[in-house]
Design a protein around this motif. Structure first.
Motif, mmCIF file in Angstrom:
data_model
loop_
_atom_site.group_PDB
_atom_site.id
_atom_site.type_symbol
_atom_site.label_atom_id
_atom_site.label_comp_id
_atom_site.label_asym_id
_atom_site.label_seq_id
_atom_site.Cartn_x
_atom_site.Cartn_y
_atom_site.Cartn_z
ATOM 1 N N PRO A 43 14.614 109.569 49.498
ATOM 2 C CA PRO A 43 13.680 110.687 49.367
ATOM 3 C C PRO A 43 13.472 111.018 47.894
ATOM 4 C CG PRO A 43 15.808 111.454 50.158
ATOM 5 C CD PRO A 43 15.856 109.965 50.200
ATOM 6 N N PRO A 44 12.362 111.678 47.553
ATOM 7 C CA PRO A 44 12.055 111.956 46.144
ATOM 8 C C PRO A 44 13.173 112.686 45.403
ATOM 9 C CG PRO A 44 10.138 112.403 47.496
ATOM 10 C CD PRO A 44 11.273 112.128 48.448
ATOM 11 N N GLN A 45 13.855 113.613 46.084
ATOM 12 C CA GLN A 45 14.909 114.364 45.400
ATOM 13 C C GLN A 45 16.039 113.454 44.929
ATOM 14 O OE1 GLN A 45 13.599 115.095 48.321
ATOM 15 N NE2 GLN A 45 12.670 117.142 48.113
ATOM 16 N N LEU A 46 16.429 112.500 45.762
ATOM 17 C CA LEU A 46 17.513 111.596 45.382
ATOM 18 C C LEU A 46 17.060 110.594 44.329
ATOM 19 C CD1 LEU A 46 19.261 110.874 48.810
ATOM 20 C CD2 LEU A 46 19.966 112.437 46.996
ATOM 21 N N ALA A 47 15.837 110.083 44.470
ATOM 22 C CA ALA A 47 15.318 109.156 43.461
ATOM 23 C C ALA A 47 15.186 109.858 42.109
ATOM 24 C CB ALA A 47 13.969 108.601 43.910
ATOM 25 N N ALA A 48 14.741 111.119 42.133
ATOM 26 C CA ALA A 48 14.618 111.887 40.897
ATOM 27 C C ALA A 48 15.981 112.135 40.270
ATOM 28 C CB ALA A 48 13.906 113.209 41.165
ATOM 29 N N ALA A 49 16.982 112.414 41.102
ATOM 30 C CA ALA A 49 18.334 112.638 40.591
ATOM 31 C C ALA A 49 18.870 111.378 39.912
ATOM 32 C CB ALA A 49 19.263 113.073 41.720
ATOM 33 N N LEU A 50 18.592 110.218 40.493
ATOM 34 C CA LEU A 50 19.028 108.966 39.878
ATOM 35 C C LEU A 50 18.303 108.727 38.549
ATOM 36 C CD1 LEU A 50 19.206 106.590 42.980
ATOM 37 C CD2 LEU A 50 21.117 107.605 41.719
ATOM 38 N N ALA A 51 17.019 109.069 38.499
ATOM 39 C CA ALA A 51 16.260 108.895 37.260
ATOM 40 C C ALA A 51 16.805 109.791 36.154
ATOM 41 C CB ALA A 51 14.778 109.192 37.505
ATOM 42 N N VAL A 52 17.092 111.037 36.484
ATOM 43 C CA VAL A 52 17.660 111.953 35.492
ATOM 44 C C VAL A 52 19.050 111.487 35.084
ATOM 45 C CG1 VAL A 52 18.474 114.314 35.099
ATOM 46 C CG2 VAL A 52 16.278 113.916 36.221
ATOM 47 N N GLY A 53 19.807 110.982 36.043
ATOM 48 C CA GLY A 53 21.119 110.439 35.720
ATOM 49 C C GLY A 53 21.027 109.291 34.730
ATOM 50 N N LEU A 54 20.001 108.455 34.888
ATOM 51 C CA LEU A 54 19.800 107.342 33.954
ATOM 52 C C LEU A 54 19.447 107.868 32.565
ATOM 53 C CD1 LEU A 54 17.599 105.228 32.557
ATOM 54 C CD2 LEU A 54 19.675 104.301 33.581
ATOM 55 N N LEU A 55 18.609 108.906 32.503
ATOM 56 C CA LEU A 55 18.270 109.511 31.217
ATOM 57 C C LEU A 55 19.523 109.987 30.487
ATOM 58 C CD1 LEU A 55 15.152 111.683 32.186
ATOM 59 C CD2 LEU A 55 15.140 109.620 30.782
ATOM 60 N N ILE A 56 20.417 110.624 31.239
ATOM 61 C CA ILE A 56 21.648 111.152 30.654
ATOM 62 C C ILE A 56 22.571 110.018 30.233
ATOM 63 C CG2 ILE A 56 23.721 112.520 31.127
ATOM 64 C CD1 ILE A 56 21.972 114.178 33.071
ATOM 65 N N LEU A 57 22.691 109.013 31.099
ATOM 66 C CA LEU A 57 23.597 107.901 30.818
ATOM 67 C C LEU A 57 23.157 107.116 29.584
ATOM 68 C CD1 LEU A 57 26.008 106.155 31.766
ATOM 69 C CD2 LEU A 57 24.379 104.841 33.147
ATOM 70 N N VAL A 58 21.868 106.800 29.505
ATOM 71 C CA VAL A 58 21.368 105.982 28.404
ATOM 72 C C VAL A 58 21.499 106.709 27.067
ATOM 73 C CG1 VAL A 58 19.274 104.976 27.414
ATOM 74 C CG2 VAL A 58 19.838 104.567 29.806
ATOM 75 N N SER A 59 21.277 108.027 27.074
ATOM 76 C CA SER A 59 21.361 108.795 25.828
ATOM 77 C C SER A 59 22.767 109.285 25.532
ATOM 78 C CB SER A 59 20.404 109.991 25.880
ATOM 79 O OG SER A 59 20.814 110.912 26.870
ATOM 80 N N GLY A 60 23.706 109.020 26.421
ATOM 81 C CA GLY A 60 25.066 109.490 26.204
ATOM 82 C C GLY A 60 25.190 110.997 26.279
#
Length: 263
Positions: free
Chosen positions: A69-86
């Motif tokens: 669902p969009p909420q979970l996909a969005a959470a993964l996308a934000v998680g990637l933003l955080i992970l990549v930028s440390g």
């Protein structure tokens, strides 16, 4: 040819600074994250942001294609933003919230911002922005996955231009740390970074957005960054790396909210 090599070198230096990606150091880099190289390379910070946003968009699309669902996909996308930028910018937001909210004098605020521990103001700021980012991206994706992907790229680039404004307008508030290393970046860097960020901000046009929302996002992010820079000058007398990080987070949230409101 030399100009192209310089641009590539600055992009690599900037990307090495802004991400945790295993990006090789360019031959022209005098030293890892050296102040002189970094101050020049920051002109391409919006391009590094576009790269980060593109990776997050890929995660969003992959999650949706797997049936999330969009909420979970969005959470993964934000998680990637955080992970990549440390979590570099999130840390700056939390430190600014704790320092500006909990300190009384300029020195107290700077001391709180340097403390690695997180307080109530920082926790609440992170919780609020995480919710807003995930909820807004999900709302956009429910209407158009392509628009949500483009908004991720636009927000990542434009918000990093917002992070540069305090560095260009204010002097360092302390004599050490990331903000001091970056120093007060020159007008030449801003003259490259701001138009570059605007180009990335127009990415949603390719996903069917009208011109109004990209233009509104540019104006709103720049106004918010200028206002936050003025606030930081009043609170601590200048900029720090935390101020730049908080400006980025504020700009990113604003872009998502503008497109979520349109959705």
């Amino acid at each position: 040819m030399r100009c192209g090599s310089s641009i590539l070198a600055d992009f690599l230096i900037c990307s090495r600074f802004a991400t945790r990606l295993p990006i090789p150091a360019p031959a022209a880099e005098a030293g890892p994250h050296g102040p002189t190289d970094l101050a020049r390379a920051l002109r391409l910070l919006p391009a590094a942001g576009g790269l980060i946003g593109g990776l997050a968009a890929g995660v969003l699309v992959a999650g949706a294609s797997l049936g999330l669902p969009p909420q979970l996909a969005a959470a993964l996308a934000v998680g990637l933003l955080i992970l990549v930028s440390g979590a570099l910018h999130e840390d700056g937001l939390a430190d600014c919230a704790d320092g500006f909210g909990g300190g009384v004098t300029r020195q107290q605020k700077l001391e709180i911002m340097r403390d690695s521990r997180i307080g109530a103001f920082g926790t609440l700021a992170l919780a609020l922005t995480l919710y807003l980012r995930i909820a807004a991206i999900a709302a956009i994706a429910e209407q158009s996955l392509h628009l949500a992907s483009a908004a991720l790229v636009a927000a990542a680039a434009l918000s990093r231009a917002a992070a540069l404004l305090p560095l260009g307008l204010l002097s360092p508030a302390r004599s050490s740390g990331l903000g001091f290393s970056a120093g007060k970046i020159g007008a030449d860097a801003l003259r490259v970074a701001l138009p570059l960020a605007v180009l990335f901000a127009l990415a949603p046009l390719a996903a069917g957005a009208g011109l109004a929302r990209p233009l509104l996002s540019v104006v709103a992010v720049l106004v918010a960054a200028l206002a936050f820079a003025a606030f930081a000058k009043r609170e601590i007398g200048g900029h720090t790396g935390d101020v730049a990080g908080a400006s980025q987070q504020l700009g990113e949230v604003i872009v998502y909210l503008i497109y979520a409101a349109g959705a």
